[in-house]
Scaffold this motif. Structure first.
Motif, mmCIF file in Angstrom:
data_model
loop_
_atom_site.group_PDB
_atom_site.id
_atom_site.type_symbol
_atom_site.label_atom_id
_atom_site.label_comp_id
_atom_site.label_asym_id
_atom_site.label_seq_id
_atom_site.Cartn_x
_atom_site.Cartn_y
_atom_site.Cartn_z
ATOM 1 N N GLU A 260 0.836 -1.213 0.000
ATOM 2 C CA GLU A 260 0.000 0.000 0.000
ATOM 3 C C GLU A 260 0.868 1.259 0.000
ATOM 4 O O GLU A 260 0.573 2.223 -0.708
ATOM 5 C CB GLU A 260 -0.963 -0.006 1.188
ATOM 6 C CG GLU A 260 -2.009 -1.102 1.109
ATOM 7 C CD GLU A 260 -2.778 -1.123 -0.212
ATOM 8 O OE1 GLU A 260 -3.200 -0.061 -0.700
ATOM 9 O OE2 GLU A 260 -2.950 -2.228 -0.757
ATOM 10 N N LEU B 293 2.260 1.663 -3.471
ATOM 11 C CA LEU B 293 1.243 2.131 -4.415
ATOM 12 C C LEU B 293 0.987 3.624 -4.254
ATOM 13 O O LEU B 293 0.702 4.319 -5.236
ATOM 14 C CB LEU B 293 -0.043 1.325 -4.259
ATOM 15 C CG LEU B 293 0.069 -0.146 -4.656
ATOM 16 C CD1 LEU B 293 -1.256 -0.868 -4.439
ATOM 17 C CD2 LEU B 293 0.547 -0.295 -6.083
ATOM 18 N N GLU B 294 1.112 4.116 -3.053
ATOM 19 C CA GLU B 294 0.996 5.560 -2.830
ATOM 20 C C GLU B 294 2.106 6.300 -3.572
ATOM 21 O O GLU B 294 1.878 7.365 -4.141
ATOM 22 C CB GLU B 294 1.028 5.877 -1.341
ATOM 23 C CG GLU B 294 -0.234 5.486 -0.610
ATOM 24 C CD GLU B 294 -0.164 5.748 0.889
ATOM 25 O OE1 GLU B 294 0.688 6.550 1.343
ATOM 26 O OE2 GLU B 294 -0.974 5.139 1.618
ATOM 27 N N ARG C 277 3.536 5.257 -6.323
ATOM 28 C CA ARG C 277 3.162 5.188 -7.743
ATOM 29 C C ARG C 277 2.135 6.258 -8.081
ATOM 30 O O ARG C 277 2.248 6.939 -9.085
ATOM 31 C CB ARG C 277 2.597 3.811 -8.086
ATOM 32 C CG ARG C 277 3.673 2.788 -8.312
ATOM 33 C CD ARG C 277 3.201 1.582 -9.076
ATOM 34 N NE ARG C 277 2.577 1.917 -10.328
ATOM 35 C CZ ARG C 277 1.537 1.258 -10.834
ATOM 36 N NH1 ARG C 277 1.015 0.237 -10.222
ATOM 37 N NH2 ARG C 277 1.023 1.627 -11.990
ATOM 38 N N HIS C 278 1.134 6.390 -7.243
ATOM 39 C CA HIS C 278 0.076 7.377 -7.502
ATOM 40 C C HIS C 278 0.618 8.807 -7.426
ATOM 41 O O HIS C 278 0.062 9.705 -8.043
ATOM 42 C CB HIS C 278 -1.106 7.168 -6.561
ATOM 43 C CG HIS C 278 -1.830 5.890 -6.807
ATOM 44 N ND1 HIS C 278 -2.548 5.630 -7.955
ATOM 45 C CD2 HIS C 278 -1.913 4.758 -6.062
ATOM 46 C CE1 HIS C 278 -3.047 4.420 -7.905
ATOM 47 N NE2 HIS C 278 -2.673 3.861 -6.760
ATOM 48 N N ASN D 30 7.556 6.629 -9.696
ATOM 49 C CA ASN D 30 7.571 5.269 -10.217
ATOM 50 C C ASN D 30 8.927 4.580 -10.105
ATOM 51 O O ASN D 30 8.987 3.372 -9.913
ATOM 52 C CB ASN D 30 7.073 5.259 -11.658
ATOM 53 C CG ASN D 30 5.606 5.603 -11.724
ATOM 54 O OD1 ASN D 30 4.786 4.985 -11.061
ATOM 55 N ND2 ASN D 30 5.275 6.616 -12.502
ATOM 56 N N ALA E 31 9.145 3.436 -6.581
ATOM 57 C CA ALA E 31 8.175 2.360 -6.403
ATOM 58 C C ALA E 31 8.694 1.071 -7.038
ATOM 59 O O ALA E 31 8.567 -0.007 -6.451
ATOM 60 C CB ALA E 31 6.835 2.756 -7.020
ATOM 61 N N GLU F 233 1.658 -5.744 -9.587
ATOM 62 C CA GLU F 233 2.035 -4.334 -9.431
ATOM 63 C C GLU F 233 3.444 -4.078 -9.972
ATOM 64 O O GLU F 233 3.718 -2.999 -10.522
ATOM 65 C CB GLU F 233 1.935 -3.909 -7.972
ATOM 66 C CG GLU F 233 0.524 -3.926 -7.401
ATOM 67 C CD GLU F 233 -0.460 -2.988 -8.081
ATOM 68 O OE1 GLU F 233 -0.033 -2.054 -8.809
ATOM 69 O OE2 GLU F 233 -1.675 -3.194 -7.890
#
Length: 172
Positions: A17, A20-21, A23-24, A28, A31, A51
């Motif tokens: 999680e 992914l934060e 990435r958002h 990247n 990540a 992912e």
């Protein structure tokens, strides 16, 4: 599942999680680094594999993404992520010019999710790449008639669907 494995699974979910934060937030590269570490410690976690494939795609590293997509699919994903993984893999094969593999994967995916219009669109693009333009157009016309909000197109949906069955047919 033993207590230690449950703890590891919770830690993996928490780490994922957080990644992914990143990435958002558009981070990247970081990540990707963290996902690769998470893959090394959780090689049988389908979500982590998925992912990792996605971040490779985002970074333009399609060739490296393939193995992660394949492993994620093989390990088993929830239905919604499986659909996305098949699309990612098919699209990646297509981007790499591996059109036969793309066609095969996208056809498997549409058998699993027959109402997934996005899969049909990518399948149509792949058919075009394979020189199967007639099939590609027919597929796109089918998606169009099922998804259009345009009332002018919708009023001809039945005729369009019929024509799509054989684009070369003539009524003499």
């Amino acid at each position: 599942m033993g207590i230690e494995r449950k703890r590891e699974a919770r830690m993996s979910e928490s780490n994922l999680e957080s990644i992914l934060e990143l990435r958002h937030a558009g981070q990247n590269t970081e990540a990707q680094r963290l996902l690769l570490e998470l893959c090394a410690t959780n090689p049988n976690d389908a979500r982590v594999q998925y992912e990792t494939a996605c971040v490779h795609d985002v970074l333009g590293q399609e060739a490296q993404a393939v193995a992660y997509y394949v492993k994620a699919i093989d390990l088993g994903l929830p239905r919604d992520l499986l659909r996305e993984a098949y699309l990612g893999l098919g699209s990646t094969y297509r981007a790499l010019g591996q059109y036969e593999q793309a066609k095969e994967i996208l056809e498997q995916a549409t058998q699993i999710s027959p109402d997934a219009n996005e899969l049909k669109v990518f399948h149509a693009m792949t058919l075009y790449n394979l020189g199967l333009s007639k099939q590609a157009v027919a597929t796109l016309l089918g998606v169009l008639t099922k998804t259009t909000q345009d009332t002018h197109v919708a009023q001809y949906a039945k005729a369009i669907d019929e024509y799509a069955q054989d684009l070369d047919k003539k009524w003499l």
